[in-house]
Design a protein around this motif. Sequence first.
Motif, PDB file in Angstrom:
ATOM      1  N   TYR A  76     -44.776 -81.951  34.375  1.00  0.00           N
ATOM      2  CA  TYR A  76     -43.660 -81.071  34.705  1.00  0.00           C
ATOM      3  C   TYR A  76     -44.094 -79.925  35.625  1.00  0.00           C
ATOM      4  CZ  TYR A  76     -40.389 -83.256  31.467  1.00  0.00           C
ATOM      5  OH  TYR A  76     -39.538 -84.144  30.839  1.00  0.00           O
ATOM      6  N   ALA A  78     -32.091 -86.584  32.595  1.00  0.00           N
ATOM      7  CA  ALA A  78     -31.503 -85.256  32.816  1.00  0.00           C
ATOM      8  C   ALA A  78     -32.530 -84.302  33.418  1.00  0.00           C
ATOM      9  CB  ALA A  78     -30.964 -84.702  31.496  1.00  0.00           C
ATOM     10  N   ASP A  79     -33.787 -84.430  33.000  1.00  0.00           N
ATOM     11  CA  ASP A  79     -34.832 -83.572  33.568  1.00  0.00           C
ATOM     12  C   ASP A  79     -35.052 -83.890  35.046  1.00  0.00           C
ATOM     13  OD1 ASP A  79     -35.097 -82.512  31.055  1.00  0.00           O
ATOM     14  OD2 ASP A  79     -36.930 -83.615  30.557  1.00  0.00           O
ATOM     15  N   ARG A 133     -32.739 -85.133  37.120  1.00  0.00           N
ATOM     16  CA  ARG A 133     -31.562 -84.663  37.861  1.00  0.00           C
ATOM     17  C   ARG A 133     -31.615 -83.160  38.100  1.00  0.00           C
ATOM     18  NH1 ARG A 133     -28.778 -88.341  34.385  1.00  0.00           N
ATOM     19  NH2 ARG A 133     -28.169 -86.588  33.054  1.00  0.00           N
ATOM     20  N   ARG A 134     -32.148 -82.424  37.122  1.00  0.00           N
ATOM     21  CA  ARG A 134     -32.248 -80.970  37.283  1.00  0.00           C
ATOM     22  C   ARG A 134     -33.412 -80.566  38.177  1.00  0.00           C
ATOM     23  NH1 ARG A 134     -30.933 -80.952  31.639  1.00  0.00           N
ATOM     24  NH2 ARG A 134     -33.176 -80.886  31.160  1.00  0.00           N
ATOM     25  N   GLY A 135     -34.255 -81.508  38.571  1.00  0.00           N
ATOM     26  CA  GLY A 135     -35.383 -81.201  39.426  1.00  0.00           C
ATOM     27  C   GLY A 135     -36.597 -80.671  38.688  1.00  0.00           C
ATOM     28  N   GLU A 136     -36.640 -80.831  37.349  1.00  0.00           N
ATOM     29  CA  GLU A 136     -37.786 -80.344  36.584  1.00  0.00           C
ATOM     30  C   GLU A 136     -39.025 -81.204  36.778  1.00  0.00           C
ATOM     31  OE1 GLU A 136     -37.063 -79.489  32.504  1.00  0.00           O
ATOM     32  OE2 GLU A 136     -35.075 -78.646  32.851  1.00  0.00           O
ATOM     33  N   ARG A 167     -40.496 -78.252  25.487  1.00  0.00           N
ATOM     34  CA  ARG A 167     -39.180 -77.919  26.013  1.00  0.00           C
ATOM     35  C   ARG A 167     -38.064 -78.699  25.324  1.00  0.00           C
ATOM     36  NH1 ARG A 167     -39.155 -75.087  30.781  1.00  0.00           N
ATOM     37  NH2 ARG A 167     -37.164 -76.043  31.372  1.00  0.00           N
TER      38      ARG A 167
END
Length: 353
Positions: A61, A274-275, A277-280, A310
């Motif tokens: 990450y 989802a991570d 898509r959020r760019g994490e 997280r």
Amino acid sequence: MSARLPRRAALRLARGLLLLGLAGCAGVGPQRLDLDQIGYADALGEGLKRQMLLNMVRLRYADVPTFLAVSQVISGYQLQTTATAGLNAYPNAAPGNYATVGGTVQYTTRPTFTLTPVTGQRFAQSYLRPLAPAELLSLAQSGAPVDLLFRLGVQSVNGLPNGATSGGRAQEASGGFLALMQALRQIQSAGAVNLRFERQQGGPRVFLLLDADHAPAATAVRQARQLLGVPPGTREVEVVYGRLPNGRAQVAVLTRSVLQILYELGGRIEVAEADVRRGETRPTDPGEGLIRIHQGDREPRDAYAAVPYRGRCFWVDAADYRSKGAFSFAYVLQVLAESGQGQPTPIVTIPAQ
């Protein structure tokens, strides 16, 4: 505590309390040593596994890895017992009140742990310094799988590239590198991995013997010599650090640092969509890696190693032998890199009173 008992029962209880106190004082040391040796070894091992897995996830990450060394463990124990007994004789004794007995037992434990963050020069020397080729070959000669060691700790051999993660994208190992690993594994299985070390002021030199006379591994040795470009008639080659050799009788091994190893293993960690898509983090590239690390809302009870990060859980499956093997040898390489770099050796002190 105190009570009034019949004479015979009171005497028996008093003797029992006295023997219990003596036995406790005599046995707390040896008993606790045996339990603590196993208990702390297990706890330290599990903690180091979780720390390494957490650093893989953090690198996945683009987070900062942290290394915390256990430098000292002090676990003190104290056992105190007291026993009193009294006998009431005639004419003061009343029926049913021949004796009195009392006693106390107190057990105290005070464990203390000292943890030291690894920073500065120690961090650079232990985790940013590329491994020496001689270190990898020494492990291979000791029986560790040579192909797994090279897949973990090597970027390339004589220009043959290993699989790597670049810009968040995984690149598979070249066919020549995989063929060389298979040949070296066959040579090792036949017991034909021979090394020669020379100690010099500038550092140790290591030579790899590639003798095709060893019948069980003759074909694999010839294949390895061809892939490495060893000149005909050359029985041994010097293993040096670098991308390409400087001489005809050399094999160049470009090794990785511990941080690179953790980054490469972490590159194949499963992540939530989802991570991504959020760019994490970046999506996981398809393909077979050395290790498989799962993620989900909750880890299984029998996970080999598991950490939260997280709001998610990441773990290595206990039934995945391949992943456990890669994880274990990555830990061995980390310990090898830490040795001789001023890392504190854990000290366990167990005073018993």
